[in-house]
Design a protein around this motif. Structure first.
Motif, mmCIF file in Angstrom:
data_model
loop_
_atom_site.group_PDB
_atom_site.id
_atom_site.type_symbol
_atom_site.label_atom_id
_atom_site.label_comp_id
_atom_site.label_asym_id
_atom_site.label_seq_id
_atom_site.Cartn_x
_atom_site.Cartn_y
_atom_site.Cartn_z
ATOM 1 N N VAL A 178 57.196 -20.362 -18.282
ATOM 2 C CA VAL A 178 58.300 -21.048 -18.949
ATOM 3 C C VAL A 178 58.640 -22.319 -18.176
ATOM 4 C CG1 VAL A 178 60.716 -20.902 -19.679
ATOM 5 C CG2 VAL A 178 59.240 -18.873 -19.813
ATOM 6 N N ALA A 179 58.709 -23.438 -18.886
ATOM 7 C CA ALA A 179 59.161 -24.697 -18.306
ATOM 8 C C ALA A 179 60.531 -25.035 -18.881
ATOM 9 C CB ALA A 179 58.180 -25.817 -18.605
ATOM 10 N N ALA A 180 61.387 -25.629 -18.060
ATOM 11 C CA ALA A 180 62.725 -26.023 -18.503
ATOM 12 C C ALA A 180 62.705 -27.466 -18.972
ATOM 13 C CB ALA A 180 63.724 -25.856 -17.362
ATOM 14 N N SER A 181 63.593 -27.791 -19.910
ATOM 15 C CA SER A 181 63.667 -29.157 -20.442
ATOM 16 C C SER A 181 65.044 -29.388 -21.035
ATOM 17 C CB SER A 181 62.588 -29.372 -21.511
ATOM 18 O OG SER A 181 62.587 -30.709 -21.967
ATOM 19 N N GLY A 182 65.524 -30.627 -20.910
ATOM 20 C CA GLY A 182 66.783 -30.955 -21.558
ATOM 21 C C GLY A 182 67.872 -31.359 -20.594
ATOM 22 N N GLY A 183 68.110 -32.646 -20.436
ATOM 23 C CA GLY A 183 69.135 -33.135 -19.524
ATOM 24 C C GLY A 183 68.694 -33.138 -18.073
ATOM 25 N N LEU A 184 67.400 -32.961 -17.829
ATOM 26 C CA LEU A 184 66.860 -32.913 -16.474
ATOM 27 C C LEU A 184 66.125 -34.223 -16.177
ATOM 28 C CD1 LEU A 184 65.445 -29.266 -16.573
ATOM 29 C CD2 LEU A 184 67.761 -30.052 -16.004
ATOM 30 N N ALA A 185 66.422 -34.840 -15.050
ATOM 31 C CA ALA A 185 65.830 -36.153 -14.776
ATOM 32 C C ALA A 185 65.444 -36.363 -13.322
ATOM 33 C CB ALA A 185 66.803 -37.257 -15.202
ATOM 34 N N SER A 186 65.721 -35.404 -12.448
ATOM 35 C CA SER A 186 65.541 -35.624 -11.016
ATOM 36 C C SER A 186 64.664 -34.562 -10.373
ATOM 37 C CB SER A 186 66.908 -35.616 -10.324
ATOM 38 O OG SER A 186 67.456 -34.305 -10.352
ATOM 39 N N GLY A 187 64.329 -34.823 -9.109
ATOM 40 C CA GLY A 187 63.604 -33.833 -8.335
ATOM 41 C C GLY A 187 64.453 -32.615 -8.035
ATOM 42 N N ALA A 188 65.750 -32.817 -7.844
ATOM 43 C CA ALA A 188 66.646 -31.688 -7.612
ATOM 44 C C ALA A 188 66.638 -30.752 -8.819
ATOM 45 C CB ALA A 188 68.061 -32.188 -7.330
ATOM 46 N N ASP A 189 66.519 -31.319 -10.017
ATOM 47 C CA ASP A 189 66.443 -30.490 -11.223
ATOM 48 C C ASP A 189 65.176 -29.646 -11.218
ATOM 49 O OD1 ASP A 189 68.818 -31.491 -12.309
ATOM 50 O OD2 ASP A 189 67.782 -33.169 -13.276
ATOM 51 N N LEU A 190 64.059 -30.230 -10.788
ATOM 52 C CA LEU A 190 62.814 -29.469 -10.700
ATOM 53 C C LEU A 190 62.951 -28.351 -9.678
ATOM 54 C CD1 LEU A 190 59.838 -28.924 -11.295
ATOM 55 C CD2 LEU A 190 59.247 -30.779 -9.708
ATOM 56 N N ALA A 191 63.546 -28.646 -8.532
ATOM 57 C CA ALA A 191 63.735 -27.621 -7.507
ATOM 58 C C ALA A 191 64.600 -26.477 -8.030
ATOM 59 C CB ALA A 191 64.378 -28.246 -6.263
ATOM 60 N N ALA A 192 65.651 -26.810 -8.766
ATOM 61 C CA ALA A 192 66.527 -25.768 -9.316
ATOM 62 C C ALA A 192 65.778 -24.894 -10.311
ATOM 63 C CB ALA A 192 67.734 -26.415 -9.986
ATOM 64 N N ALA A 193 64.932 -25.520 -11.144
ATOM 65 C CA ALA A 193 64.164 -24.756 -12.130
ATOM 66 C C ALA A 193 63.174 -23.824 -11.443
ATOM 67 C CB ALA A 193 63.436 -25.709 -13.071
ATOM 68 N N LEU A 194 62.466 -24.340 -10.447
ATOM 69 C CA LEU A 194 61.491 -23.511 -9.740
ATOM 70 C C LEU A 194 62.185 -22.367 -9.003
ATOM 71 C CD1 LEU A 194 59.062 -26.206 -8.256
ATOM 72 C CD2 LEU A 194 58.850 -24.928 -10.399
ATOM 73 N N SER A 195 63.349 -22.632 -8.441
ATOM 74 C CA SER A 195 64.066 -21.606 -7.674
ATOM 75 C C SER A 195 64.505 -20.434 -8.546
ATOM 76 C CB SER A 195 65.289 -22.229 -6.988
ATOM 77 O OG SER A 195 64.891 -23.184 -6.019
ATOM 78 N N MET A 196 64.722 -20.688 -9.838
ATOM 79 C CA MET A 196 65.144 -19.610 -10.718
ATOM 80 C C MET A 196 63.970 -18.898 -11.376
ATOM 81 S SD MET A 196 66.687 -21.754 -13.969
ATOM 82 C CE MET A 196 67.297 -20.255 -14.729
ATOM 83 N N GLY A 197 62.748 -19.360 -11.081
ATOM 84 C CA GLY A 197 61.572 -18.695 -11.604
ATOM 85 C C GLY A 197 60.833 -19.428 -12.694
ATOM 86 N N ALA A 198 61.342 -20.589 -13.114
ATOM 87 C CA ALA A 198 60.610 -21.391 -14.088
ATOM 88 C C ALA A 198 59.333 -21.920 -13.462
ATOM 89 C CB ALA A 198 61.475 -22.540 -14.594
ATOM 90 N N ALA A 199 58.363 -22.228 -14.311
ATOM 91 C CA ALA A 199 57.054 -22.687 -13.819
ATOM 92 C C ALA A 199 56.958 -24.194 -13.735
ATOM 93 C CB ALA A 199 55.945 -22.155 -14.734
ATOM 94 N N GLY A 200 57.963 -24.916 -14.232
ATOM 95 C CA GLY A 200 57.932 -26.368 -14.206
ATOM 96 C C GLY A 200 59.056 -26.945 -15.030
ATOM 97 N N GLY A 309 70.853 -36.298 -18.670
ATOM 98 C CA GLY A 309 70.441 -36.661 -17.315
ATOM 99 C C GLY A 309 70.254 -38.147 -17.112
ATOM 100 N N ALA A 310 70.618 -38.959 -18.101
ATOM 101 C CA ALA A 310 70.384 -40.399 -18.022
ATOM 102 C C ALA A 310 71.038 -41.031 -16.797
ATOM 103 C CB ALA A 310 70.888 -41.079 -19.294
ATOM 104 N N GLY A 311 72.151 -40.478 -16.357
ATOM 105 C CA GLY A 311 72.835 -41.058 -15.216
ATOM 106 C C GLY A 311 72.042 -41.026 -13.930
ATOM 107 N N ALA A 312 71.000 -40.183 -13.867
ATOM 108 C CA ALA A 312 70.160 -40.106 -12.667
ATOM 109 C C ALA A 312 69.042 -41.132 -12.678
ATOM 110 C CB ALA A 312 69.564 -38.703 -12.542
ATOM 111 N N ILE A 313 68.938 -41.910 -13.754
ATOM 112 C CA ILE A 313 67.843 -42.879 -13.895
ATOM 113 C C ILE A 313 68.370 -44.256 -13.532
ATOM 114 C CG2 ILE A 313 66.182 -43.885 -15.502
ATOM 115 C CD1 ILE A 313 66.439 -41.213 -17.085
#
Length: 346
Positions: A178-200, A309-313
């Protein structure tokens, strides 16, 4: 290409399945994710999806051919079966199979017969969903990867749940990655997704605002200026889609004119007024078309897709720089969490 030794904490089984180095997926944004952007993401180690929603078989041939000439990395083609006329969909999939496309990305309603057709041809299937029920249906139909789309996503939004809550529910409901998507724009978002068990994580808005994206410079600039609170979920940009198909856009003169009535619009009652053009093709006010490099006219009144997540861009950069920045940010966040955990134990 990223430093794979430093990026090793990011590697997940999804990378092995898709043939990429990083669990960073380019969303198959219609009109925007063309071969130039797809090649840049793939060559930087991410996984690319060509956005070919409702495009002709001839354009699919041009885009796939150009992409294959620019990279030898695997990729997917994104089409939306439920929003495409059946004969065109049949021709699209047939052309992709003739071209040796290795994977497909689908969205909106799950159509098992379509999945079965491409699976019989040996293709991988990624399916983006907005509910747990749709995730189960997609897995049952043969999907190899589920993309959990939260309500903060830019563009068409199928569900109404926060991204990480939906991702956790889908992780509990299916066995495929399972990959997460939606309002995610940063590396911290990727780390949070991986930490909860998402694959990307699948990223859309972050890659729309890159040099290689086929979006119009005006659209890119509006994303850089925007914050998440500047976006609106509305179904007023609905022409070409079924009634009730909501999208997330940057607020503009059209949404401001709704006086807060952002949902509940019937496409049958909306006027058909050309406000912009791509060559000789008119673009209508209230249509789902967003401004592309080739578009002229009243760009401000078009659908300017963007996620929360636009504010992170912070700027428009090469896509490879966006990939490496996300990867570096994720590694930093994961390392910081690990250090904090160790100190807590001590």
């Amino acid at each position: 290409m990223p430093d794979l030794n430093r990026a090793a904490p990011l590697r997940t089984p999804l990378c092995d399945l898709l043939g990429c180095d990083l669990p960073i997926l380019l969303a198959g944004m219609g009109g925007v994710s063309r071969w130039e952007l797809a090649a840049a993401v793939a060559n930087a180690g991410g996984y690319a999806m060509l956005g070919m929603v409702r495009e002709s078989p001839a354009l699919i041939t041009e885009e796939v051919t150009a992409l294959k000439a620019a990279t030898d990395r695997p990729f997917a083609v994104n089409v939306i079966p439920a929003a495409t006329e059946p004969r065109l969909l049949d021709a699209q999939i047939g052309r992709c199979l003739d071209l040796g496309v290795p994977a497909f990305s689908f969205f909106w309603d799950v159509m098992p017969d379509v999945l079965a057709r491409v699976k019989r041809a040996g293709c991988l299937v990624l399916h983006q969903v907005g509910t747990v029920e749709a995730a189960r249906m997609a897995e049952d139909a043969g999907a190899d990867v589920i993309i959990a789309q939260g309500v903060g996503a830019g563009g068409h939004v199928h569900g109404r749940s926060p991204v990480f809550a939906l991702t956790q529910d889908i992780l509990d409901a299916v066995t495929v990655p399972v990959a997460a998507s939606g309002g995610l724009a940063s590396g911290a978002d990727l780390a949070a997704a991986l930490s909860m068990g998402a694959a990307g994580v699948q990223y859309g808005t972050a890659f729309l605002a890159t040099e290689e994206s086929f979006a119009h410079p005006y659209h890119k600039a509006r994303i850089v200026e925007a914050t998440g609170t500047d976006t609106v979920l509305t179904d007023v940009f609905v022409l070409n889609w079924p009634k009730g198909a909501a999208v997330r856009v940057i607020a503009n003169s059209v949404t401001e004119g709704l006086n807060g009535n952002v949902l509940g619009h019937d496409p049958e009652t909306l006027p058909r007024e050309a406000i912009a053009w791509d060559g000789d093709q008119p673009r209508l006010r209230f249509s789902t078309d967003s401004p592309l490099r080739t578009t002229t006219g009243d760009l401000e009144a078009m659908a300017l897709y963007a996620g929360t997540g636009a504010g992170a861009i912070g700027g428009i950069v090469p896509a490879a720089q966006r990939v490496t920045g996300i990867a570096a940010g994720a590694c930093y966040a994961l390392a910081a969490t690990a250090t904090s955990d160790r100190e807590g134990v001590a």
